[in-house]
Design a protein around this motif. Structure first.
Motif, short mmCIF file in Angstrom:
data_model
loop_
_atom_site.label_atom_id
_atom_site.label_comp_id
_atom_site.label_asym_id
_atom_site.label_seq_id
_atom_site.Cartn_x
_atom_site.Cartn_y
_atom_site.Cartn_z
N PRO A 170 0.96 -0.94 0.17
CA PRO A 170 0.02 0.41 -0.16
C PRO A 170 0.63 1.27 -0.22
O PRO A 170 0.15 2.18 0.14
N GLN A 171 2.05 0.99 0.38
CA GLN A 171 3.11 2.47 0.81
C GLN A 171 4.38 2.61 -0.30
O GLN A 171 4.72 1.33 -1.07
N PRO A 172 4.41 3.75 -1.31
CA PRO A 172 5.19 4.12 -2.30
C PRO A 172 6.52 3.68 -1.09
O PRO A 172 6.54 4.17 -0.56
N GLN A 173 7.02 2.96 -2.69
CA GLN A 173 8.29 2.82 -1.90
C GLN A 173 8.98 4.44 -0.94
O GLN A 173 9.14 5.84 -2.01
N PRO A 174 9.74 4.82 -0.17
CA PRO A 174 10.35 6.60 0.36
C PRO A 174 11.36 7.00 -0.58
O PRO A 174 12.07 6.12 -0.89
N PRO A 175 11.13 7.51 -0.94
CA PRO A 175 12.25 8.95 -1.50
C PRO A 175 13.63 8.37 -1.04
O PRO A 175 14.09 8.07 0.32
N ALA A 176 14.61 7.82 -1.85
CA ALA A 176 15.77 8.40 -0.81
C ALA A 176 16.75 9.26 0.00
O ALA A 176 15.85 10.71 -0.89
N ALA A 177 17.17 9.32 0.75
CA ALA A 177 17.40 10.26 1.48
C ALA A 177 18.29 11.58 1.07
O ALA A 177 19.28 10.76 0.36
N PRO A 178 18.20 12.39 0.00
CA PRO A 178 19.60 13.42 -0.23
C PRO A 178 20.42 13.62 0.43
O PRO A 178 21.14 13.25 1.54
N ALA A 179 21.22 13.12 -0.70
CA ALA A 179 22.42 13.34 -1.19
C ALA A 179 23.33 14.62 -0.22
O ALA A 179 22.73 16.21 -0.66
N VAL A 180 24.01 15.06 0.84
CA VAL A 180 24.20 16.17 1.21
C VAL A 180 25.43 16.45 0.77
O VAL A 180 26.62 15.69 0.66
N THR A 181 25.99 17.30 0.14
CA THR A 181 27.04 18.13 -0.72
C THR A 181 27.40 19.16 -0.27
O THR A 181 27.07 19.77 -0.44
N GLN A 182 28.45 19.24 0.22
CA GLN A 182 28.83 20.68 1.36
C GLN A 182 30.25 20.99 0.80
O GLN A 182 31.29 19.88 0.29
N HIS A 183 30.73 22.86 -0.19
CA HIS A 183 32.17 22.90 -0.14
C HIS A 183 32.41 23.60 0.35
O HIS A 183 31.51 25.32 0.73
N ALA A 184 33.55 24.03 0.69
CA ALA A 184 34.05 25.69 1.61
C ALA A 184 35.68 25.58 1.32
O ALA A 184 36.30 24.88 1.14
N THR A 185 35.54 26.85 1.52
CA THR A 185 37.12 28.26 0.97
C THR A 185 37.37 28.47 2.33
O THR A 185 36.62 29.47 2.75
N ALA A 186 38.47 28.15 3.37
CA ALA A 186 38.85 29.18 4.21
C ALA A 186 39.65 29.21 3.67
O ALA A 186 41.23 28.96 3.32
N SER A 187 40.18 30.99 3.69
CA SER A 187 41.91 31.93 3.86
C SER A 187 42.01 32.37 5.03
O SER A 187 41.30 32.44 5.88
N GLY A 188 43.67 32.73 4.86
CA GLY A 188 44.07 33.04 6.02
C GLY A 188 43.97 32.03 7.22
O GLY A 188 44.29 31.57 7.20
N GLU A 189 43.29 33.03 8.70
CA GLU A 189 42.97 32.83 9.47
C GLU A 189 41.32 32.33 10.20
O GLU A 189 41.24 32.44 11.04
N SER A 190 40.89 32.13 8.83
CA SER A 190 39.84 31.38 8.66
C SER A 190 38.99 30.23 9.30
O SER A 190 40.18 29.84 8.79
N ARG A 191 37.96 30.50 9.82
CA ARG A 191 37.29 28.55 10.14
C ARG A 191 36.36 28.71 9.68
O ARG A 191 35.29 29.61 8.90
N VAL A 192 36.09 27.31 9.23
CA VAL A 192 34.86 27.00 8.40
C VAL A 192 34.25 25.75 9.20
O VAL A 192 34.96 24.80 9.47
#
Length: 136
Positions: free
Chosen positions: A102-124
């Motif tokens: 009776p139940q359709p298959q649940p959608p797959a969990a969305p993929a999480v893609t993260q990108h970050a760039t830090a320069s100098g003394e910054s933190r991500v």
């Protein structure tokens, strides 16, 4: 009256009303409306509204401790489904499939893609979900 259609309608009506009282109600409702829309498209919107009304009646009755209403609603839907199958026996296979899964298959969990760039003394700081910083 075909006994197989009668038995299938009885099973479907009971399963439908049972599902309407659970979190699976949207899936059960959508499956039956889809069947109706394919077989009798002019009645599909009315059936959808009747399913919503049935769910409301069922939840109200449950809140009041009324256990007879469930059986009455199941009998109503058994009759509706039996009439549908009597007029359109080709829909029996699709209805059986709804009862099995009776139940359709649940959608797959969305993929999480993260990108970050830090320069100098910054933190991500990145998290795919909850993040807690600092002392606890």
């Amino acid at each position: 009256m075909d006994p197989e259609i009668t038995a299938l309608a009885a099973s479907a009506g009971t399963a439908l009303v049972t599902a309407l009282a659970t979190e699976a109600w949207q899936s059960a409702s959508a499956g039956l409306v889809t069947l109706w829309r394919r077989v009798l498209p002019e009645r599909a919107d009315a059936v959808e509204a009747e399913l919503d009304a049935t769910r409301d009646d069922l939840l109200d009755a449950h809140g009041e401790g009324d256990h007879e209403t469930r059986a009455e609603l199941a009998a109503e839907w058994q009759g509706r489904i039996r009439r549908l199958l009597s007029a359109h026996p080709e829909a029996a296979g699709e209805l059986r499939a709804l009862l099995i899964d009776p139940q359709p298959q649940p959608p797959a969990a969305p993929a999480v893609t993260q990108h970050a760039t830090a320069s100098g003394e910054s933190r991500v700081y990145q998290a795919g979900r909850d993040m807690h910083l600092g002392p606890r």
